[in-house]
Design an enzyme around this catalytic site. Sequence first.
Site, PDB file in Angstrom:
ATOM      1  N   GLN A 143      41.052  38.658  36.195  1.00 55.57           N
ATOM      2  CA  GLN A 143      41.493  39.239  37.396  1.00 55.57           C
ATOM      3  C   GLN A 143      41.428  38.442  38.770  1.00 55.57           C
ATOM      4  O   GLN A 143      41.935  38.365  39.619  1.00 55.57           O
ATOM      5  CB  GLN A 143      40.715  40.569  37.518  1.00 55.57           C
ATOM      6  CG  GLN A 143      41.347  41.690  36.719  1.00 55.57           C
ATOM      7  CD  GLN A 143      42.920  41.820  36.972  1.00 55.57           C
ATOM      8  OE1 GLN A 143      43.079  42.416  38.053  1.00 55.57           O
ATOM      9  NE2 GLN A 143      43.657  41.356  36.238  1.00 55.57           N
ATOM     10  N   GLU A 164      41.468  43.509  42.997  1.00 55.69           N
ATOM     11  CA  GLU A 164      41.897  42.932  44.428  1.00 55.69           C
ATOM     12  C   GLU A 164      40.959  42.188  45.310  1.00 55.69           C
ATOM     13  O   GLU A 164      41.469  41.344  45.899  1.00 55.69           O
ATOM     14  CB  GLU A 164      42.402  44.297  45.081  1.00 55.69           C
ATOM     15  CG  GLU A 164      43.794  44.788  44.825  1.00 55.69           C
ATOM     16  CD  GLU A 164      43.831  46.171  45.132  1.00 55.69           C
ATOM     17  OE1 GLU A 164      43.178  47.288  44.806  1.00 55.69           O
ATOM     18  OE2 GLU A 164      45.017  46.737  45.693  1.00 55.69           O
TER      19      GLU A 164
HETATM   20 MO1  MOS Z   1      47.796  47.633  43.892  1.00 54.06          MO
HETATM   21  S1  MOS Z   1      48.917  47.157  45.657  1.00 54.06           S
HETATM   22  O1  MOS Z   1      46.794  48.908  44.476  1.00 54.06           O
HETATM   23  O2  MOS Z   1      48.792  48.041  42.664  1.00 54.06           O
END
Ligand code: MOS
Length: 752
Positions: free
Chosen positions: A640, A707
């Site tokens: 990730q 993220e």
């Molecule tokens: Mo993500 S932009 O939270 O799929």
Amino acid sequence: MKTEYIGKPISRVDGQAKVTGTAEYSADFKVDGMAYGYVVSSGITKGKIASIDTTEALALPGVLHVFTHENVSGLPWFNIKYKDMDAPSGAPFRPLHDNRIRYSMQPVALVVADTFELARYAATLVKVAYKVHPHTTDLIKNLHRSHKAPLGKLGYVQPKSRGNADEAFEAADHKISASYKHSAEHHNPLELFSTTAIWENEKLTVYDKTQGVSNCQFYIGNVFGLAYKDVRVISPFVGGAFGSGLRPQYQLFMAVLAALELKRPVKVGLTRQQMFSFGHRPVTFQQLELSATEDGSLESIKHEAFAETSMFENYTEIIVNWSGTMYHCDNVKLKYELVDLDMFTPLDMRAPGAVTGAHAIESAMDELAYELKMDPLIFRLKNYADEDQKEGKPFSSKELIACYREGAEKFGWTARSNEPRSMREGNQLIGWGVATAAWDAFQAPARARAFLSLDGKLVVSSGTSDIGTGTYTIMTQIAAESLGVKIDDVTFKLGDTALPLAPLEGGSWTAASIGAAVKSVCEKVKKKLQKLAVKTKNSPLYGFDKTNLLIDAGYITSHNDPSKTISIQDLLRLAGVNNIEETATSGPNMFNKMKYTFNSHAAVFAEVKVDEDLGTVRVTRVVCAVAAGRILNPKTARSQILGGVVWGISKALEEDTKMDHQLGRFMNHNLSEYHVPVNKDINDIEVIFVEEKDAIVNPLGVKGVGEIGIIGVAGAIANAVFHATGVRVRNLPITMDKVLQIAEDDTNQTAV
Ligand code: MOS
């Protein structure tokens, strides 16, 4: 000793299915008698459809129907304005609703035929005449029309200012003022959007590419007036989405519309070009003003951001708020406004807002560090935020200092000379940059079911999705360890509305949200087994204290007397129980949520080599040190972060969907002209997970890693480019013309 699976680098449980091609993606599903739809896209940006002539298309044998606004009517949705789970405030775009054109490439017709090729050809014969209205798509030219971003979207909070940043900035000795501009970016997952809709016995089955099957189920129910129970949405595998699958896309609407009308299974897929027609990371313009005292203490932060949105919805993301949390500073002024333009509504893309805001604040921090003649890392440590000053709350945990320390050590930061253009190898200018990243650690309510059968096999399920992140794998690990069975005896199921309700997969919250539900449901099964073990006559554990039994690797054993043991299978048989089934619901601890701020953090170090003559930038090394609570699986988690760093490099140097404002149309809507890195562009990437124990954030102590890996990368690279060249490129992507200062950088300003 109990067998541990959580925290182990277990290979993907779905890996074999994926590499052997048995994993079925939405476009792979085939049924007999299937018809194919092809979408006709608008050639203009704004105006009205004057007429639409489908006779030639319909005359072809095998063409079944052409759906247009003229023959689609009476849908409940056309009156109720239903909003999906990821919809911002405003009125969602409704395909084929009326003759208005609101954006370039808006779907205006769906041609359905016996074969895909025929549908595609027939689509070229549909003649659309338009009445063209003037459009406007340029954010910078329309900044004077900016307005506040209304509330309406989950997660978005209005920025909070504090102190008096204007006064502090005015009085300060050391200050910088700079503007940053970001280009539009499109998600470009490898898998194209596709939907297969099957209407049979008054029930609808839909295979869709989505980050949330329930979102699609509710959407279909509301748009077409069907009972939710009659709509089943299935999406077992997703070939990348990055946010593009958070909202139901128009191919879903089209496929269902056609299947209901034609009473035939219909598949509608979008082309690569059409993948650029339903939402993007918005163009933004940001202004930063920072000031500090002589010793390097931040005195004021002013961060303003302007972002584009459509004329019909207010797409909002948290761009500036991070600037009120990342550093200790008493005077903070934040502003975020939107500009309505003739385009489709922007859409969440990996770390929406944070990527954008972090690049600006982290570049500005670097600029101020240079103004102070301070090492940029020392400057950050000097202004470290021990608590969330914006909310006046402590963090549930924050091991960012460890990220800085371990990252810097790995990178060799101390060997850096601070002066720009002071490190080189021949004509390669070497630059080292650093940036900080932060992201929310969310948890959303979720449900899970567990089914333990007589053969000792455990099936755990939840209607979440795995967009390539490793959800299948980590949930299998959590289930195996929480119950105490071998991992090979566990199957995790997802991507089906027949399974328990789960939120959209997004926001890096799936590990925590679904993980908590899986843990909870397996603990329920465990309790039942323990009870059964002590209540079943002839069980070696009959009459034992049920709280003193260990379950591991499929065996139930007495803590005090390990010779007293029975397999789960034997126990179920002995007890005459065929299976154990449980469901559980989990959700965030609202009390903790009120008391603490839950954030993940990262420190990113980047090395660039810039060709002095050509201005080409190569990112030769990146070290990304992450504090994200407990890491459930270092292998999938590392992937990730790697993916995030690669995208960060791409954002810094390559990605740019170019709008021709005269046409109001994205011009490079294909993968040959939309630049992304190839293998050769990606060099050494090191991922470090620093230890971070967090007993407050959620029952698993996990913060999510989807993220956090992308957020600081563009800032670190931009800072490295400055360190290498002495040129501050504030507009992304950093292309060679900007590095060589050939291209005019209309928004750049120098330090004051
Ligand atoms: Mo993500 S932009 O939270 O799929």
